[in-house]
Each structure stands twice: as C-alpha cells, then as structure tokens.
Design an enzyme around this catalytic site. Structure first.
Site, mmCIF file in Angstrom:
data_model
loop_
_atom_site.group_PDB
_atom_site.id
_atom_site.type_symbol
_atom_site.label_atom_id
_atom_site.label_comp_id
_atom_site.label_asym_id
_atom_site.label_seq_id
_atom_site.Cartn_x
_atom_site.Cartn_y
_atom_site.Cartn_z
ATOM 1 N N GLU A 131 0.531 -1.341 -0.308
ATOM 2 C CA GLU A 131 0.437 -0.252 -0.398
ATOM 3 C C GLU A 131 0.758 1.107 0.311
ATOM 4 O OE1 GLU A 131 -2.877 -0.967 3.438
ATOM 5 O OE2 GLU A 131 -4.031 -1.828 2.188
ATOM 6 N N SER A 136 7.096 -3.507 3.435
ATOM 7 C CA SER A 136 7.971 -4.271 3.716
ATOM 8 C C SER A 136 6.765 -4.652 5.285
ATOM 9 C CB SER A 136 8.755 -4.091 4.468
ATOM 10 O OG SER A 136 9.789 -3.399 4.070
ATOM 11 N N TRP A 161 2.046 -0.416 -5.896
ATOM 12 C CA TRP A 161 2.669 -0.918 -6.848
ATOM 13 C C TRP A 161 2.125 -2.550 -7.878
ATOM 14 C CZ3 TRP A 161 6.708 1.414 -8.526
ATOM 15 C CH2 TRP A 161 7.480 2.240 -7.909
ATOM 16 N N ILE A 357 32.953 -2.506 -17.991
ATOM 17 C CA ILE A 357 33.580 -3.083 -18.881
ATOM 18 C C ILE A 357 33.265 -2.486 -20.403
ATOM 19 C CG2 ILE A 357 33.476 -5.307 -20.022
ATOM 20 C CD1 ILE A 357 34.079 -6.515 -17.462
ATOM 21 N N GLY A 359 32.755 0.399 -19.964
ATOM 22 C CA GLY A 359 32.834 2.450 -20.073
ATOM 23 C C GLY A 359 32.169 3.170 -21.268
ATOM 24 N N GLY A 360 31.575 4.218 -21.478
ATOM 25 C CA GLY A 360 30.803 5.280 -21.692
ATOM 26 C C GLY A 360 30.127 5.051 -22.498
ATOM 27 N N GLU A 383 9.256 -8.815 -3.592
ATOM 28 C CA GLU A 383 8.972 -9.880 -3.090
ATOM 29 C C GLU A 383 9.697 -10.054 -1.842
ATOM 30 O OE1 GLU A 383 7.043 -10.680 -5.506
ATOM 31 O OE2 GLU A 383 7.522 -12.373 -5.819
ATOM 32 N N SER A 386 16.749 -6.675 0.052
ATOM 33 C CA SER A 386 18.153 -7.579 0.944
ATOM 34 C C SER A 386 17.379 -7.309 2.378
ATOM 35 C CB SER A 386 19.087 -7.120 0.091
ATOM 36 O OG SER A 386 18.954 -7.535 -1.213
ATOM 37 N N GLU A 387 17.326 -6.281 3.154
ATOM 38 C CA GLU A 387 17.282 -6.616 4.341
ATOM 39 C C GLU A 387 16.666 -7.154 4.758
ATOM 40 O OE1 GLU A 387 16.796 -3.835 2.239
ATOM 41 O OE2 GLU A 387 19.084 -3.254 2.936
HETATM 42 C C1 LIG Z 1 8.244 -2.374 -9.755
HETATM 43 C C2 LIG Z 1 7.520 -2.417 -8.403
HETATM 44 C C3 LIG Z 1 6.697 -3.112 -8.676
HETATM 45 C C4 LIG Z 1 6.077 -4.478 -8.337
HETATM 46 N N1 LIG Z 1 5.115 -5.269 -7.388
HETATM 47 C C5 LIG Z 1 4.382 -5.483 -6.606
HETATM 48 C C6 LIG Z 1 3.243 -5.793 -6.892
HETATM 49 O O1 LIG Z 1 2.980 -6.959 -7.826
HETATM 50 N N2 LIG Z 1 2.719 -6.818 -5.862
HETATM 51 C C7 LIG Z 1 2.661 -6.295 -4.572
HETATM 52 O O2 LIG Z 1 2.147 -6.435 -2.925
HETATM 53 N N3 LIG Z 1 3.944 -5.246 -4.093
HETATM 54 C C8 LIG Z 1 4.667 -5.037 -5.134
HETATM 55 N N4 LIG Z 1 6.060 -4.344 -5.423
HETATM 56 C C9 LIG Z 1 6.502 -3.616 -3.587
HETATM 57 C C10 LIG Z 1 7.464 -4.349 -2.922
HETATM 58 O O3 LIG Z 1 7.059 -5.260 -2.407
HETATM 59 C C11 LIG Z 1 7.342 -2.680 -1.811
HETATM 60 O O4 LIG Z 1 8.592 -1.938 -2.473
HETATM 61 C C12 LIG Z 1 8.961 -3.903 -1.250
HETATM 62 O O5 LIG Z 1 7.814 -5.000 -0.396
HETATM 63 C C13 LIG Z 1 8.978 -2.595 -0.475
HETATM 64 O O6 LIG Z 1 8.743 -1.876 0.303
HETATM 65 P P1 LIG Z 1 8.349 -0.075 0.072
HETATM 66 O O7 LIG Z 1 8.809 0.197 -1.276
HETATM 67 O O8 LIG Z 1 7.501 0.092 1.334
HETATM 68 O O9 LIG Z 1 9.066 -0.074 1.355
HETATM 69 P P2 LIG Z 1 9.956 -0.233 3.272
HETATM 70 O O10 LIG Z 1 9.199 -0.993 3.404
HETATM 71 O O11 LIG Z 1 9.210 1.311 3.433
HETATM 72 O O12 LIG Z 1 11.081 -0.170 3.146
HETATM 73 C C14 LIG Z 1 12.613 0.941 2.975
HETATM 74 C C15 LIG Z 1 13.475 0.169 3.407
HETATM 75 O O13 LIG Z 1 13.404 0.267 4.724
HETATM 76 C C16 LIG Z 1 13.914 -0.854 4.672
HETATM 77 N N5 LIG Z 1 13.607 -1.789 6.301
HETATM 78 C C17 LIG Z 1 12.143 -2.089 6.149
HETATM 79 N N6 LIG Z 1 11.976 -2.415 7.861
HETATM 80 C C18 LIG Z 1 13.108 -2.982 8.381
HETATM 81 C C19 LIG Z 1 13.340 -3.561 9.337
HETATM 82 N N7 LIG Z 1 12.076 -4.116 9.762
HETATM 83 N N8 LIG Z 1 14.354 -3.638 9.472
HETATM 84 C C20 LIG Z 1 15.682 -3.395 8.349
HETATM 85 N N9 LIG Z 1 15.433 -2.694 7.137
HETATM 86 C C21 LIG Z 1 14.151 -2.683 7.403
HETATM 87 C C22 LIG Z 1 14.016 -1.630 3.948
HETATM 88 O O14 LIG Z 1 15.171 -3.029 3.195
HETATM 89 C C23 LIG Z 1 13.694 -0.316 2.879
HETATM 90 O O15 LIG Z 1 14.980 -0.747 2.222
HETATM 91 C C24 LIG Z 1 6.642 -3.719 -6.331
HETATM 92 C C25 LIG Z 1 7.621 -2.524 -6.004
HETATM 93 C C26 LIG Z 1 8.128 -2.582 -7.330
HETATM 94 C C27 LIG Z 1 9.434 -1.000 -7.025
#
Ligand SMILES: Cc1cc2nc3c(=O)[nH]c(=O)nc-3n(C[C@H](O)[C@H](O)[C@H](O)COP(=O)(O)OP(=O)(O)OC[C@H]3O[C@@H](n4cnc5c(N)ncnc54)[C@H](O)[C@@H]3O)c2cc1C
Length: 403
Positions: A131, A136, A161, A357, A359-360, A383, A386-387
């Site tokens: 939303e 996350s 998203w 690799i 370059g420009g 999905e 990395s965090e």
């Molecule tokens: C092109 C694209 C397609 C997508 N498609 C879908 C889709 O089809 N369906 C869907 O449901 N979602 C979709 N997403 C959403 C995606 O799953 C979320 O963007 C992702 O889960 C991260 O959530 P956020 O952007 O709200 O970041 P946030 O949750 O706000 O996180 C921001 C930063 O804080 C870090 N963070 C958050 N919590 C913690 C914690 N507890 N400890 C340490 N670090 C933390 C995160 O790693 C990140 O670096 C899509 C996103 C993109 C960009």
C-alpha cells in the site's frame, strides 16, 4: 551463446523446455526488448506467443489445462525469460503466484472457475499486498473489507505497486477483515477480486474497482505497475480464497506461503539477468581494444569476468537447491531467502560490472546493458528487500538451531 556452463542436472524434459524458451528469448524477446523498453509499451505480440507456448500454465495441473511442471522446471523457464528481459518474466510471475494460491488454498469451485482460463493466459493474475504507506510491514495493511450482506463484502482502500495491475483480470488482494484481531496479521483475508482487464474505471458488477495511470519507473518497463483504488467495491464472499469458512482471516499465512515460492521466482530472475550481463561483458571485452589489445587481455577486466561468472554459478546453484527442496516437500524458507538475497545482489553486481566493462558505451541507450542496469535494482526490492531477506534468514536460522 552459453557462457557459464548452465547447471547440467536437467532431465530430458527440462532440457527440451529450457532450450525452447532460450530460443524464444533469443529470437523474440532480446531483439524486441529495446523497443518496448524505450517506449514503455506492453509487449503484446510477445505475450501472445507465450500463450501459444503454454507459458501461463507451466505449473497448473493437466486436469485444468496446464503443463503440470514442478517449481524447479518453472525456475529454469523464468531464468531463460529473464535472460531475455525481466519485464517478460514479470508478466508471468504474479500470475504464477495467483495460480499457486488457488492450487494450494482454493476451493474446488474456485479452481474450476479460474485455472483453465489462467492456464491459457486468457485470464491473467496479479497479487497485491503493498500500500502507499507500507510494503515490508505487510501485517500493517489498512485496506479493509466489511461484510455488507449475506453474500458480499465491501472493499475500501488503496493498494500500491501492483504489477500487471491494469491488464490482469484477477487480483489476489490481501485486506483487513478483523480490525480488532489481537495480532494484526491474524485479521487479514485474501480476496480474489475480479475486474475487466485493461479498464481504468470499472462499472457494473466490478464498480468501485479503479486503476489509476501506471506508475513511471526507472526500469522494469513494458509491464505496468499501478495503484488500485477500491471505493465501495462489492466482492462476493465466495471469492475469499479457500471460501469464507476456511479462508476468512487466514490470508497472511496464505500469502507468506506463496511469497516463499515467489522468492525462488525472483532468484531465478536474478540468475537470468546476471547471466545475460555476463554474456554481454564477455563479448564486449573481446571486441573492445585499448593499449593495443582487447580489454579482455587486461587482468583487471579478467578479474571482473571471473567474479561475475562465479556469482552467476553460485546464484544458480542456490536457486535450484531452494526449488528442489520445495518440490521435494522439504522445508525451504531459509534456502528460498538465501537464493533471493544472493541472486538479486548478484544481478546488481553483474549489471554494474558489465556496465563498467562497456566504459562510456555502457551509459548509452544503444547498448543492452543500459537496460539491464536500470532493471536490476527492482530485484533487490520486490518480494522482500535484501534487508527483509536477512531478517527472515536470521530468524529462521535461530528457530532451526535453538539451544
Ligand atoms: C516495480 C515494482 C513492482 C512491485 N510489484 C508489487 C506487486 O505486484 N505486488 C505487491 O504487493 N507489491 C509490489 N511491489 C512492492 C514491493 O514489494 C515493496 O516495494 C517492497 O516490499 C518494499 O516495501 P516499501 O517499498 O514499502 O519499502 P519499506 O518497507 O518502506 O522499506 C524502506 C526501506 O527500509 C528497509 N526496512 C524496512 N523494514 C525494515 C526492518 N525491519 N529492518 C531493516 N530494514 C528495514 C527496507 O529494506 C527498505 O530499504 C513492487 C515494487 C516495485 C518497485
């Protein structure tokens, strides 16, 4: 051009199908990706051919019209599609998650109703957790569904998203049904929300389900990412995944199960993108000359190639292992997280090294690597970032090794 030796433990069926998809990527995806990427246009002709190849029904059982292949073979197919262009695999991936949710949790009636049309690609699926204020932290979902009569719920709220948000016919959407649940994640339900594909403002039985214009992105073009606005959308109670009795307030666990699979899926996309970056780097390094010799003859460049090839191989092995464990019915939460974490970071690294690799020229839209470099970061986010993967791996490790 096979560069890093593809993982060779493939059955004859897996070899045949991955060769077919590789050829499809070489002939239909790679030569056309630049056009669709630059125009940010949906690759309709490619998708039509994918329907003919049966690629929307890879994991759907034969009784519903699919190919009934396992996750391992699916991951091999996704690698090949993503080697061509990750937007193409994006069109299949959310659909695959939807069909998995139906197969694992759906009622027989729901399976009969949707799976045959999903297997042909006539109906395509999206899934929606995120939303505007959360990604996350899935348990914090605010979009809500309230029962308004014996047979209907009304959904209100905004999702963010959503990949395939406009062109899909079905959205597996996670919403809050019990605002008073003691533990927030226990109050969420997955609805199968139907709509007209390609329609921004739905009317009639789908009234209240609106799709704003697609979000402009740095990469991952061609496939649309949209918000979904639910404003008094009436959804039949029968469309609760698994039925109202079994599925109400069970959506979080269902979606988390599907995300485990989704992580293998994203890992395979990382392997495909990294493999393509390696191929481009190997070719360019032997063509480009500096100081009187091909740059591939400079040790600094060879080291980059060596690191890239090692990353690709390791990412592929982790991905295949996670997929095989899941197929064997073994626990694979840590392994899927590791594969997703490693392969998405490998894709980012390989895209950057390949760009360096070049370059420009790597900075020019004339070269394929420019697209890969913009596409790769998505894999670090979707999905679970990395965090979040590290959090999942760490937590599960401690569960498995409790003293
Ligand atoms: C092109 C694209 C397609 C997508 N498609 C879908 C889709 O089809 N369906 C869907 O449901 N979602 C979709 N997403 C959403 C995606 O799953 C979320 O963007 C992702 O889960 C991260 O959530 P956020 O952007 O709200 O970041 P946030 O949750 O706000 O996180 C921001 C930063 O804080 C870090 N963070 C958050 N919590 C913690 C914690 N507890 N400890 C340490 N670090 C933390 C995160 O790693 C990140 O670096 C899509 C996103 C993109 C960009």
């Amino acid at each position: 051009m096979a560069i890093a030796t593809p993982y060779s433990e493939k059955t004859d069926e897996q070899k045949a199908i991955t060769e077919m998809v590789r050829q499809f990527a070489d002939e239909q995806i790679i030569p056309n990706a630049e056009h669709y990427d630059h125009e940010d246009e949906f690759p309709e002709p490619i998708v039509e051919q994918m329907k003919e190849l049966g690629l929307f029904g890879v994991t759907i059982p034969e009784e519903y019209g699919g190919m009934e292949l396992d996750l391992t073979t699916y991951a091999m197919i996704v690698e090949e599609l993503s080697r061509g262009w990750i937007s193409i695999s994006g069109i299949v991936n959310t659909h695959f998650i939807g069909s998995y949710l139906l197969l694992k949790f759906g009622t027989e009636e729901q399976k009969q109703k949707y799976l045959p049309k999903m297997a042909t690609g006539e109906m395509r699926a999206a899934f929606s957790l995120s939303e505007p204020e959360l990604g996350s932290d899935v348990a914090a979902i605010k979009t809500s569904a309230k029962k308004i009569d014996e047979e209907h719920y009304e959904i209100n709220g905004t999702k963010m998203w959503v990949t395939n948000g406009l062109l899909s016919s079905l959205v597996f959407v996670l919403v809050r049904t019990d605002p008073n649940a003691e533990r927030k994640h226990r109050g969420l339900t997955c609805f199968i929300a139907e709509k007209e594909p390609g329609v921004a403002e739905n009317t009639g039985e789908y009234a209240g389900f609106n799709v704003p214009p697609k979000i402009k992105k740095m990469g991952y073009k061609g496939v649309e990412s949209t918000e979904l606005v639910f404003d008094g959308y009436r959804c039949p109670a029968a469309n609760i995944l698994g039925g109202e009795d079994a599925g109400l307030n069970k959506g979080f666990a269902q979606m988390m199960d599907a995300l485990e699979l989704g992580r293998v899926n994203v890992a395979a996309r990382g392997v495909g993108l990294a493999q393509r970056a390696l191929e481009l780097a190997l070719r360019y390094a032997q063509e480009r000359r500096t100081f009187g010799k091909p740059i591939a003859q400079h040790q600094a460049i060879q080291f980059k190639l060596a690191d890239m090839a090692t990353q690709v191989e390791a990412a592929r092995l982790l991905t295949m292992r996670a997929a095989r464990l899941k197929d064997a019915g073994a626990r694979s939460d840590i392994e899927a997280g590791m594969a997703k974490l490693f392969a998405s970071e490998a894709a980012r690294l390989c895209a950057e090294e390949c760009l360096r690799i070049h370059g420009g020229y790597g900075y020019s839209k004339e070269y394929e690597i420019e697209r890969l470099y913009r596409d790769a970061p998505l894999l670090l986010i979707g999905e679970g970032t990395s965090e979040i993967q590290r959090m999942v791996i760490g937590r599960k490790l401690l569960e498995r090794h409790k003293i």
